[in-house]
Every structure is written in C-alpha cells, then in structure tokens.
Design an enzyme around this catalytic site. Structure first.
Site, PDB file in Angstrom:
ATOM      1  N   PHE A 267      33.357  32.073  -5.490  1.00 19.29           N
ATOM      2  CA  PHE A 267      32.580  31.552  -6.613  1.00 19.29           C
ATOM      3  C   PHE A 267      31.600  30.491  -6.122  1.00 19.29           C
ATOM      4  CE2 PHE A 267      36.695  32.793  -8.558  1.00 19.29           C
ATOM      5  CZ  PHE A 267      36.225  33.735  -9.463  1.00 19.29           C
TER       6      PHE A 267
ATOM      7  N   PHE B  11      36.147  28.951  -3.228  1.00 19.19           N
ATOM      8  CA  PHE B  11      35.289  28.243  -4.176  1.00 19.19           C
ATOM      9  C   PHE B  11      34.251  27.421  -3.432  1.00 19.19           C
ATOM     10  CE2 PHE B  11      39.550  28.526  -5.960  1.00 19.19           C
ATOM     11  CZ  PHE B  11      39.362  28.932  -7.277  1.00 19.19           C
ATOM     12  N   ASP B  12      33.034  27.373  -3.972  1.00 18.97           N
ATOM     13  CA  ASP B  12      32.087  26.338  -3.607  1.00 18.97           C
ATOM     14  C   ASP B  12      32.557  25.045  -4.283  1.00 18.97           C
ATOM     15  OD1 ASP B  12      29.736  25.107  -2.641  1.00 18.97           O
ATOM     16  OD2 ASP B  12      28.709  25.512  -4.528  1.00 18.97           O
ATOM     17  N   GLY B  13      32.012  23.906  -3.835  1.00 15.74           N
ATOM     18  CA  GLY B  13      32.442  22.636  -4.396  1.00 15.74           C
ATOM     19  C   GLY B  13      31.594  22.145  -5.542  1.00 15.74           C
TER      20      GLY B  13
END
Length: 300
Positions: free
Chosen positions: A272, A160-162
């Site tokens: 994502f 995941f991106d943050g």
C-alpha cells in the site's frame, strides 16, 4: 479472539476476480450486453484477480486458532443479484469462505462498508475508495498488472508505505512544500514526538492483534514498512510505532531507492502506497493498492 476484534475486509468483485473482459464488454457494449454475458456464463468460474491470493491467505488464518473466526471477508459489488450469481458461483468453485455480500446494481457500495464493520476496503473503483478514505476507513484502489507475481508461501505478507498511509501526511507536506532539508530537520527536531495515525493505522493494529494471538514464531502474518525515509528521519518512525504499541516485523528505510525489488524480496502479497508513481512501479513486482490520500493526491 472475540467477535468484536474480528478483522473484516471488504472487497469488490473486480479486485477478487479477473473481470477485465467482462468490464470491457460493459464499457464498449453497455449494461444489457454485460448482463447477458455474465448470465450466459454463470456456471463458468472466474479466474483469480489481483487480490485473490491476499483473500485466500486472510481466510486461511481462521484455521490457525480454535474458536470464533479471526477474519471475515465481505464482497461488495456494483453487480446486480442476477449478474452476481456468477461471482458467488466462482467463490464456491475456489472454496473461499465468503458468505456475506452486497450487490448494488450499479450504485456505489460505499454505505455498506461501515455497516459491515470493515477495517479495509479494496476496490478497482477509485471513487468508491476515496469515499471510504474520507470516512476514515482504510481503503485502496487495486492496480492491475499481469506481470505481478503473488508470493507462494502460506504466510500472509503485507507491506506499507509510511507517510500518508500508516502515518499522517504532516511530514510529507513539509517535504512537498519546503524540500528534503527542511523535512529532515523537522524529523530530527520532532524525533521523540509520535506522528498522528494515517488511514491504515487501525488496519495495522488489527493485524498486530492477530499476531499477538500466536506469537512471532507461529504468526500467519508478517508485516513490513517500506519507506523512502532514511536516517536520521528513521527515528521518529520507530518511536511512533513504539508509542502506538504496534509491532512491525520488518522496516526498510530506502532513502529514495525504487521499492519494487525490495517488495519482491520481502514476498509481499500486497503493498500500500499513497503515490501513484510508486504504485505503478511496485505493481510490476507485487499486487499493489493505491491509497489516494494526503498531499500527494491533492489537485489544484
């Protein structure tokens, strides 16, 4: 795991299977030609699509524990029941345990995402994804890339991106409007203040719950945060996840470096990110979902 804690993932037929040729016929020759094409080939299995490996690994989690299923995958398709017969035949051919579906004959399947209780929606249709995100459901547009390789291990690996994905876009808005120095100063000042959750917080929490059922040594899932943040902006991320009581297995603070090589090294089944440019770069290495949410996706 109780039935009400079951992870439910809704996926479109074009994300699950390679329907590029079928879609080309629909776009160039029309609906009737598309219907004929699918019905004439309904006994011919469709090849795997971008999210096929992800779905296969999600469903395999159910074999790791006794009792009710941990995961369910729902098919949501704009096909009709007639043209959808080829899709269900392909599901059976590939031995995927998918039994529930909605075929909407061209209409958006959006309304059925909540009805099925889905935590995540994956689709090739960006409009459907935006509708789901606006309704508070984690959703992503699958980006097709013939060169993306899927991880071969049995363990499911999700990255995941943050900001604007796991977390809200409140900090990213500062970066976009006032620059890196202001962003860094804000994150240092707010280091002990947890960020608000983004659209994928609940999905990460559902994955974390499954992980707790087996413990880290035997977990069928491994997660990673892959973010452009770097020190000192890392502290707020760590403290936010701690406040949420959610474990993330790996955290990569890249300080603006390209994410593709790191995602390949992690062996991500899917990544994502909210920024289209990052997604297009990542899709050359791993399956990728664009999350059209937050300031990076605002127009006008």
């Amino acid at each position: 795991m109780t039935q009400d804690r079951k992870l439910v993932v809704a996926i479109s037929s074009r994300a699950l299977f390679d329907l590029d040729e079928s879609h080309r016929i629909f776009e160039t020759e029309g609906k009737d030609a598309y219907c004929r094409y699918q019905m004439e080939r309904e006994e011919e299995p469709l090849p795997p699509g971008v999210a096929f490996s992800l779905v296969r690994k999600l469903l395999s989690i159910n074999a790791t524990l006794a009792g009710p299923p941990l995961v369910e995958v729902i098919l949501l398709s704009r096909n009709s029941a007639d043209t959808g017969l080829r899709i269900f035949n392909s599901i059976q051919h590939h031995k995927l345990d998918i039994t529930r579906a909605a075929f909407t004959s061209g209409d958006s399947p959006f309304a059925y995402i909540s009805a099925f209780g889905a935590h995540l929606f994956l689709s090739a249709n960006a409009e459907d994804v935006v509708q789901a995100l606006d309704a508070g459901i984690a959703a992503a547009t699958i980006i097709s890339s013939g060169s993306a390789s899927s991880a071969s291990e049995q363990q499911l690996r999700i990255a995941f991106d943050g900001d604007a994905v796991l977390f809200s876009d409140e900090s990213e808005r500062i970066y976009k409007t006032r620059g890196l120095a202001a962003f860094t100063e804000n994150e240092k000042a707010a280091a002990k203040t947890p960020m608000s959750g983004g659209p994928f917080k609940a999905f990460l929490a559902a994955l974390h719950y499954i992980q707790t059922q087996l413990g880290p040594e035997r977990s069928p899932i491994r997660t990673a945060l892959v973010t452009a943040r770097a020190a000192p902006a890392h502290e707020r991320v760590v403290r936010t996840l701690r406040a949420w009581n959610i474990r993330i297995d790996e955290a990569l603070f890249l300080g603006g470096m390209d994410k593709g090589d790191f995602l390949r090294a992690f062996g991500a089944d899917i990544f994502f990110d909210d920024q289209k440019g990052h997604c297009e770069s990542a899709s050359r290495h791993v399956a990728t979902g664009h999350v059209p949410h937050g300031v990076a996706n605002e127009t006008g």
